[in-house]
Design a protein around this motif. Structure first.
Motif, short mmCIF file in Angstrom:
data_model
loop_
_atom_site.label_atom_id
_atom_site.label_comp_id
_atom_site.label_asym_id
_atom_site.label_seq_id
_atom_site.Cartn_x
_atom_site.Cartn_y
_atom_site.Cartn_z
N ARG A 1 -11.46 21.39 -24.09
CA ARG A 1 -12.41 22.51 -24.13
C ARG A 1 -12.86 22.79 -25.55
N GLU A 2 -11.96 22.69 -26.53
CA GLU A 2 -12.35 23.01 -27.91
C GLU A 2 -13.42 22.06 -28.43
N GLU A 3 -13.39 20.79 -27.98
CA GLU A 3 -14.42 19.84 -28.41
C GLU A 3 -15.76 20.17 -27.77
N LEU A 4 -15.72 20.58 -26.50
CA LEU A 4 -16.95 21.00 -25.83
C LEU A 4 -17.54 22.22 -26.53
N GLU A 5 -16.68 23.17 -26.91
CA GLU A 5 -17.16 24.36 -27.60
C GLU A 5 -17.71 24.03 -28.98
N ALA B 1 -19.51 26.79 -21.96
CA ALA B 1 -18.95 26.69 -23.30
C ALA B 1 -19.59 27.71 -24.24
N LEU B 2 -20.85 28.05 -24.00
CA LEU B 2 -21.55 29.05 -24.82
C LEU B 2 -21.16 30.47 -24.43
N LEU B 3 -20.88 30.71 -23.15
CA LEU B 3 -20.82 32.07 -22.62
C LEU B 3 -19.43 32.58 -22.29
N THR C 1 -10.68 36.00 -28.33
CA THR C 1 -11.80 35.49 -29.12
C THR C 1 -13.07 35.54 -28.28
N ALA C 2 -14.13 36.08 -28.87
CA ALA C 2 -15.37 36.26 -28.12
C ALA C 2 -16.04 34.93 -27.85
N ALA C 3 -16.98 34.95 -26.93
CA ALA C 3 -17.79 33.76 -26.64
C ALA C 3 -18.67 33.42 -27.83
N LEU C 4 -19.13 32.18 -27.87
CA LEU C 4 -20.06 31.78 -28.93
C LEU C 4 -21.30 32.66 -28.93
N LEU C 5 -21.78 33.03 -27.74
CA LEU C 5 -22.89 33.95 -27.61
C LEU C 5 -22.35 35.32 -27.21
N ASP C 6 -22.48 36.30 -28.09
CA ASP C 6 -22.05 37.66 -27.79
C ASP C 6 -23.11 38.32 -26.93
N CYS C 7 -22.77 38.58 -25.67
CA CYS C 7 -23.73 39.14 -24.71
C CYS C 7 -23.50 40.62 -24.46
N CYS D 1 -26.42 42.89 -23.58
CA CYS D 1 -27.23 42.61 -22.41
C CYS D 1 -26.87 43.58 -21.28
N PRO D 2 -27.82 43.86 -20.40
CA PRO D 2 -27.55 44.84 -19.33
C PRO D 2 -26.34 44.49 -18.48
N ASP D 3 -26.14 43.23 -18.15
CA ASP D 3 -25.02 42.82 -17.31
C ASP D 3 -24.42 41.53 -17.88
N PRO D 4 -23.57 41.64 -18.93
CA PRO D 4 -23.06 40.43 -19.58
C PRO D 4 -22.36 39.47 -18.64
N LYS D 5 -21.60 39.99 -17.67
CA LYS D 5 -20.86 39.11 -16.76
C LYS D 5 -21.80 38.27 -15.90
N ALA D 6 -22.98 38.82 -15.61
CA ALA D 6 -23.91 38.08 -14.76
C ALA D 6 -24.38 36.80 -15.42
N LEU D 7 -24.33 36.76 -16.76
CA LEU D 7 -24.77 35.55 -17.46
C LEU D 7 -23.83 34.38 -17.20
N GLN D 8 -22.60 34.67 -16.79
CA GLN D 8 -21.63 33.61 -16.53
C GLN D 8 -21.71 33.09 -15.10
N GLU D 9 -22.54 33.69 -14.28
CA GLU D 9 -22.68 33.21 -12.91
C GLU D 9 -23.39 31.86 -12.92
N PRO D 10 -23.08 31.01 -11.94
CA PRO D 10 -23.71 29.68 -11.92
C PRO D 10 -25.23 29.73 -11.92
N VAL D 11 -25.81 28.87 -12.73
CA VAL D 11 -27.26 28.65 -12.69
C VAL D 11 -27.49 27.55 -11.66
N GLU D 12 -28.27 27.84 -10.65
CA GLU D 12 -28.50 26.86 -9.59
C GLU D 12 -29.32 25.69 -10.13
N VAL D 13 -29.20 24.54 -9.47
CA VAL D 13 -29.96 23.37 -9.91
C VAL D 13 -31.45 23.69 -9.88
#
Length: 259
Positions: free
Chosen positions: A172-176, A205-207, A225-231, A234-246
């Motif tokens: 994971r650290e290499e991906l980050e 890895a970003l979120l 430790t916070a995510a690389l992108l501090d959200c 944002c109105p709903d930070p957790k929602a950003l971690q939900e899967p992005v559909e294809v």
């Protein structure tokens, strides 16, 4: 890592399109349906779908074979449905000055189909999916990609063969670290409205903070430790971690922390 909290996500309304000075708009675009997803869905119907992340530290039982381990899925392409899902989809995101794309067939094809032909596409190895035994994480040779996608800028793909691929899961650290290098690269460019065609593991890895072990597993970073992108703004930070559909996009305005 030395890059935590260097970047912040700001509230952003894509239809309005306004973004504060110093920020860049990123449209994170997940590729369309690809062959490996179809093969896994077919295997699930037989009760033999991918369960690589379901067995815990003990690993899979003897005789387990993941459908993603097939050599036939190396750099799996888009399906006909996948091409349909992404064709012209980037045109509704507003102005895009450059597309940064993972150097995989499915992401490069998505980039060419989703956006206008005059938008430059740059292949960036940092955006590839998490490397591992799943064969769709292995890139085609650079020469073959150049032949298929002559309009794409491959100057950042240094080697013809995929020297980075390994049957061992990328830590994971290499991906980050890769995700952090991507952000640094994007902010070094002059464009302010950037489309990013990539994979869900790279978005995680970003979120994800170090406390969140969903999909990526334990982090080498200290707990808390916070995510690389501090959200947090944002109105709903957790929602950003939900899967992005294809074939779907997630738009964020990002600014360097402290600016």
């Amino acid at each position: 890592m030395g890059t935590d909290r260097r970047y912040r996500c700001l509230p952003f309304d894509p239809p309005a399109g306004a973004v504060r000075s110093g920020a860049r708009v990123f449209h994170f675009f997940r590729h369309g349906e690809a062959l490996q997803q179809v093969r896994n869905a077919e295997a699930k119907k037989r009760g033999a779908g991918c369960a690589c992340f379901d067995h815990g530290p003990a690993g899979p039982p003897p005789g387990y074979v993941c459908p993603y381990w097939s050599e036939a899925l190396t750099d799996a392409p888009l399906t006909a449905l996948g091409r349909e899902q992404v064709s012209g989809r980037g045109l509704g995101l507003g102005p895009v000055e450059v597309v940064l794309a993972s150097p995989m067939s499915r992401t490069l094809e998505t980039a060419r189909l989703a956006f206008a032909p005059d938008v430059p596409v740059v292949a960036l190895p940092e955006l590839r999916p998490r490397v591992g035994r799943h064969m769709h994480s292995k890139c085609s040779p650079r020469a073959a990609l150049l032949q298929r996608f002559p309009q794409v800028d491959f100057r950042h793909v240094a080697s013809d063969e995929d020297l980075r691929w390994s049957p061992e899961t990328e830590p994971r650290e290499e991906l980050e670290e890769r995700a952090a290098r991507f952000l640094a690269f994007a902010f070094s460019r002059p464009e302010r409205r950037i489309a990013v065609v990539t994979h869900f593991t790279l978005l995680l890895a970003l979120l994800l903070s170090s406390d969140d072990t969903f999909t990526l597993g334990p982090s080498a970073r200290p707990l808390g430790t916070a995510a690389l992108l501090d959200c947090s703004q944002c109105p709903d930070p957790k929602a950003l971690q939900e899967p992005v559909e294809v074939g779907q996009a997630r738009s964020l305005a990002i600014v360097r922390a402290g600016s």
